[in-house]
Design an enzyme around this catalytic site. Structure first.
Site, PDB file in Angstrom:
ATOM      1  N   ASP A 268       7.708   3.553  11.288  1.00 33.52           N
ATOM      2  CA  ASP A 268       7.102   2.255  11.549  1.00 33.52           C
ATOM      3  C   ASP A 268       7.252   1.959  13.049  1.00 33.52           C
ATOM      4  O   ASP A 268       7.875   2.730  13.791  1.00 33.52           O
ATOM      5  CB  ASP A 268       7.725   1.151  10.680  1.00 33.52           C
ATOM      6  CG  ASP A 268       6.772  -0.046  10.534  1.00 33.52           C
ATOM      7  OD1 ASP A 268       5.812  -0.147  11.326  1.00 33.52           O
ATOM      8  OD2 ASP A 268       6.986  -0.890   9.639  1.00 33.52           O
TER       9      ASP A 268
HETATM   10  C1  BGC Z   1       4.399  -3.011  10.348  1.00 35.76           C
HETATM   11  C2  BGC Z   1       3.578  -1.899   9.749  1.00 35.76           C
HETATM   12  C3  BGC Z   1       2.300  -1.740  10.510  1.00 35.76           C
HETATM   13  C4  BGC Z   1       2.640  -1.468  11.964  1.00 35.76           C
HETATM   14  C5  BGC Z   1       1.425  -1.230  12.840  1.00 35.76           C
HETATM   15  C6  BGC Z   1       4.578  -2.842  11.836  1.00 35.76           C
HETATM   16  O1  BGC Z   1       5.169  -3.943  12.423  1.00 35.76           O
HETATM   17  O2  BGC Z   1       5.637  -3.090   9.695  1.00 35.76           O
HETATM   18  O3  BGC Z   1       3.353  -2.138   8.391  1.00 35.76           O
HETATM   19  O4  BGC Z   1       1.514  -0.722   9.962  1.00 35.76           O
HETATM   20  O5  BGC Z   1       3.346  -2.582  12.474  1.00 35.76           O
HETATM   21  O6  BGC Z   1       0.692  -2.379  13.047  1.00 35.76           O
END
Ligand code: BGC
Length: 737
Positions: A268
């Site tokens: 993530d």
């Molecule tokens: C989130 C993810 C997301 C990523 C990209 C993160 O803060 O937890 O679910 O895909 O950002 O935007």
């Protein structure tokens, strides 16, 4: 189609052996720097993006969706980098791209799996038309906490529902062939236990027992993998002391080795380097090492891989084989997507964004997601109603009705309930009086109270649009108090004083609590955040063109203090009942400690939720009868076959969701009081009857025993078929050796 635990995998049409050969041959030509480059994902606004791409230092770009820009950077990768390896363009396509569908929690409330799959297909077509080939969805984090802002993005509290809907999204995104230019690779997230955050506060520690991890959290991932999920994203949280992104037992040992998952594993956003902040690694170098050892293939946004992997290899801390395996998985996905042959999206081959067909799906899904919680007779709106007061901060809030995670949705596209109601009112000769009353759902001061009271007094009915703005749910937007915010309770009270029937339409990203005003509401439609087509969908429901058919995918508490409260709980040794509930205000002064029942309840709130999982009303009535079980003695791997008759006994066409639950009465570990095993949504004309047949392999009833072995245990089971987790005809069966 009936949904049970078995799914056929998506068939990849591409010849996988052929792809493996191409991957091997390309890998053989890569320098170690180019290999590491493939493991790097950068945001689209990175200052040195072009140069990094040209030098082969980036494998994927996220958050660049301007088609001209996507084309430009893809051209740099394919035409100017040494090995001409295309980029993976990723984006959070969570509940639609430009056409916005209900938030995932709302989609789950539809219990219509085909429709959810169709919506995902639409989202894929729209996203791929702009050059996006990778979506960071579905999120299938089971959660039992409506305080958690990302409950909006989940399919609720039940693991089976999360698995069924997650798999539907995977199929909808990926179609049956990833190489189709209109296919979007899915990324199932967040592995794992992200929805188990203590106190419902985002990113918080997940302390979870092995049995909950294995029997509640992981099964939806398995179902998405079986549906062909191209990738998985790790979670921000730690699990019992180990950050998920460096969790070797979970990622390498279980996901890779035991489950054999060979898709891409993505971190993530900066979750690799956050291992330092967690207090798990001393520095980013060690974080890179941990994530790589855990087989995380690609690092999102942070820079530990690009900075330290080479050094780690040179020092022998990481083997080049680990890097090669990660690169292979990424290249394989690029080949499967057909990016090497077809790196550019040809917009002319795609239908327009937001076209009528797409909007039709959005309207239908918005309609089916609405759950009618109460109706004392005001709905559907009768022909006698000639004047309607439309009141509240969500009646005409085009941005907020779209919900969280709508990077590419636009409020200009949204049709609000007020717009649609005005249109119908013109046709039907109804007069509408509108008051926003509160600037925002959080605002305290009610504007123009006198005017509101005057207009309610001269109306036949009040439509009160309450809820939450979209910003009150979603990532990191958690609440300790989930009551309707601001002056909304007071507004409902003011409106109700006139004695006119009040219908509340609540749009929110989570279950909100509204105990104080529930008794004064004549009817309640729970609409979640319904998306672009909220207006037309709700207008049809309110005027009875279609009947509500949604069912709750999550339990609604009366009070935040009851959380966690969920349907598939354990019985305890002292379960409560209405007879044993010792009510706070009935307790005599100086009552002896053990004077009344000692059971598992709250003195003030008892043990029941406000609304149960699986609950939802209709404009019609249904009867479930003739429940039959083909055999009530079965062995492991036998098929449990249950049939019922469902009849629409009312006078309106309507859909009902038939739900099948089981309970294992005793086991080597105590078992939940009920577990959803299968369901079917059936649309019936008035008087129409249909037989619904469920076939469940008894293997689906298994769980992990105290030795952490998956077992299906012989013994007594109960089974219910009904239209809510708390209703239903009960049968018994037995599993024998
Ligand atoms: C989130 C993810 C997301 C990523 C990209 C993160 O803060 O937890 O679910 O895909 O950002 O935007």
């Amino acid at each position: 189609m009936i949904f049970t635990l078995t799914f056929a995998s998506c068939q990849q049409k591409k010849n996988l052996d052929e792809i493996d050969k191409q991957v091997e041959s390309l890998l053989g030509r890569m320098t170690i720097q180019e290999k590491i480059g493939q493991l790097v994902q950068k945001n689209g606004d990175h200052p040195n993006l072009d140069e990094l791409i040209r030098n082969g230092n980036i494998g994927s770009v996220l958050n660049q969706v301007d088609p001209d820009e996507v084309l430009r950077i893809q051209k740099i990768a394919v035409e100017e980098s040494r090995l001409e390896i295309p980029l993976l363009i990723g984006r959070d396509v969570i509940h639609g791209f430009r056409t916005i569908f209900p938030i995932p929690l709302g989609q789950a409330a539809s219990w219509n799996v085909d429709l959810v799959e169709q919506a995902a297909r639409v989202a894929a077509i729209e996203a791929t038309s702009q050059g996006v080939r990778w979506s960071f969805a579905p999120m299938i984090d089971v959660t039992r906490d409506p305080r958690w802002g990302r409950i909006a993005e989940s399919f609720g509290e039940d693991h089976f529902l999360n698995g069924v809907f997650g798999a539907a999204i995977v199929r909808g995104f990926q179609d049956d062939d990833l190489s189709n230019p209109k296919s979007l690779a899915a990324c199932t997230k967040h592995f794992a236990a992200y929805g188990w955050a203590e106190g419902g506060r985002d990113y918080n520690t997940a302390n979870i027992s092995d049995n909950d991890l294995y029997d509640i959290i992981l099964p939806p991932f398995k179902m998405c993998i079986d549906a062909g999920a191209a990738s998985i994203m790790t979670a921000f949280n730690e699990i019992n002391g180990i950050p998920a992104t460096g969790h070797v037992p979970l990622l390498r040992d279980l996901l890779r080795n035991e489950w054999g998952y060979n898709g891409v594993l993505l971190s993530d956003w900066e979750s690799v380097t956050q291992m330092v902040v967690h207090g798990y690694t001393p520095n980013h170098k060690e974080s890179a090492s941990k994530a790589m050892q855990a087989t995380v293939d690609m690092e999102m946004a942070s820079t530990a891989y690009e900075t330290y992997l080479l050094e780690l290899i040179k020092e022998g801390a990481i083997s080049e084989k680990l890097i090669d395996d990660a690169v292979k998985r990424i290249l394989r996905l690029k080949f499967e997507l057909g990016l090497f042959e077809n790196p550019y999206a040809h917009m002319g081959d795609f239908p327009e964004l937001l076209n009528d067909d797409h909007l039709k799906v959005a309207k239908k899904l918005a309609q089916e997601s609405v759950v009618m919680l109460k109706n004392e007779g005001s709905l559907p709106i009768s022909n006698k109603v000639k004047r309607i007061a439309v009141i509240g901060p969500l009646a005409d809030a085009p941005h907020d009705q779209l919900g969280t995670w709508i990077f590419d949705g636009k409020k200009e596209d949204a049709i609000t309930p007020l717009q649609s109601l005005r249109e119908i009112a013109r046709e039907k000769g109804i007069e509408i009086f509108y008051h926003r009353a509160l600037e925002l759902s959080r605002s305290i001061n009610i504007q123009n109270k006198q005017g509101i009271i005057r207009d309610v007094n001269r109306s036949d009915l009040v439509l009160l649009f309450l809820g939450e703005e979209s910003i009150l749910s979603g990532e990191s937007h958690c609440l300790a108090n989930i009551d309707l915010q601001g002056g909304q309770i007071e507004l409902a009270e003011v409106v109700a004083t006139a004695g006119k029937p009040v219908v509340a339409i609540i749009m929110a990203g989570r279950p909100v609590t509204f105990e104080a005003i529930e008794p004064i509401l004549d009817a309640i439609l729970y609409a979640w955040h319904p998306g672009t087509m909220a207006g037309p969908a709700l207008a049809d429901l309110l005027f009875g063109k279609v009947s509500p058919s949604g069912k709750l995918p999550v339990t609604f508490p009366w009070h935040v203090g009851q959380i966690p409260i969920y349907y598939n709980h354990k019985n305890t040794g002292k379960p409560a009942s209405n007879e044993t509930w010792e009510r706070l205000h009935d307790i005599p002064a100086e009552a002896p400690q053990l004077s009344i029942g000692n059971t598992s309840h709250y003195l003030d709130y008892g043990f029941e939720p406000m609304y149960h999982f699986g609950y939802g009303l209709s404009y019609s009535t249904f009867e479930i009868s003739d429940i039959k079980i083909q055999r009530n003695q079965l062995q492991v791997d036998d098929v449990l076959k249950v049939s019922v008759k469902l009849k629409n006994t009312g006078n309106r066409k309507a859909a009902e969701v038939v739900q099948l639950y089981t309970r294992q009465l005793f086991g080597s570990r105590t078992r939940p009081v009920k577990e959803l095993r299968a369901f079917e949504k059936v649309l019936l004309a008035p008087g129409e009857e249909k037989e619904v047949v469920f076939q469940i392999n008894t293997r689906a009833l298994g769980f992990h025993n105290p030795d952490m072995k998956f077992v299906v245990e012989p013994g007594q089971y109960h089974l219910w078929v009904g239209n809510c987790s708390q209703s239903g005809v009960k049968l018994e069966f037995e599993i024998v050796k």
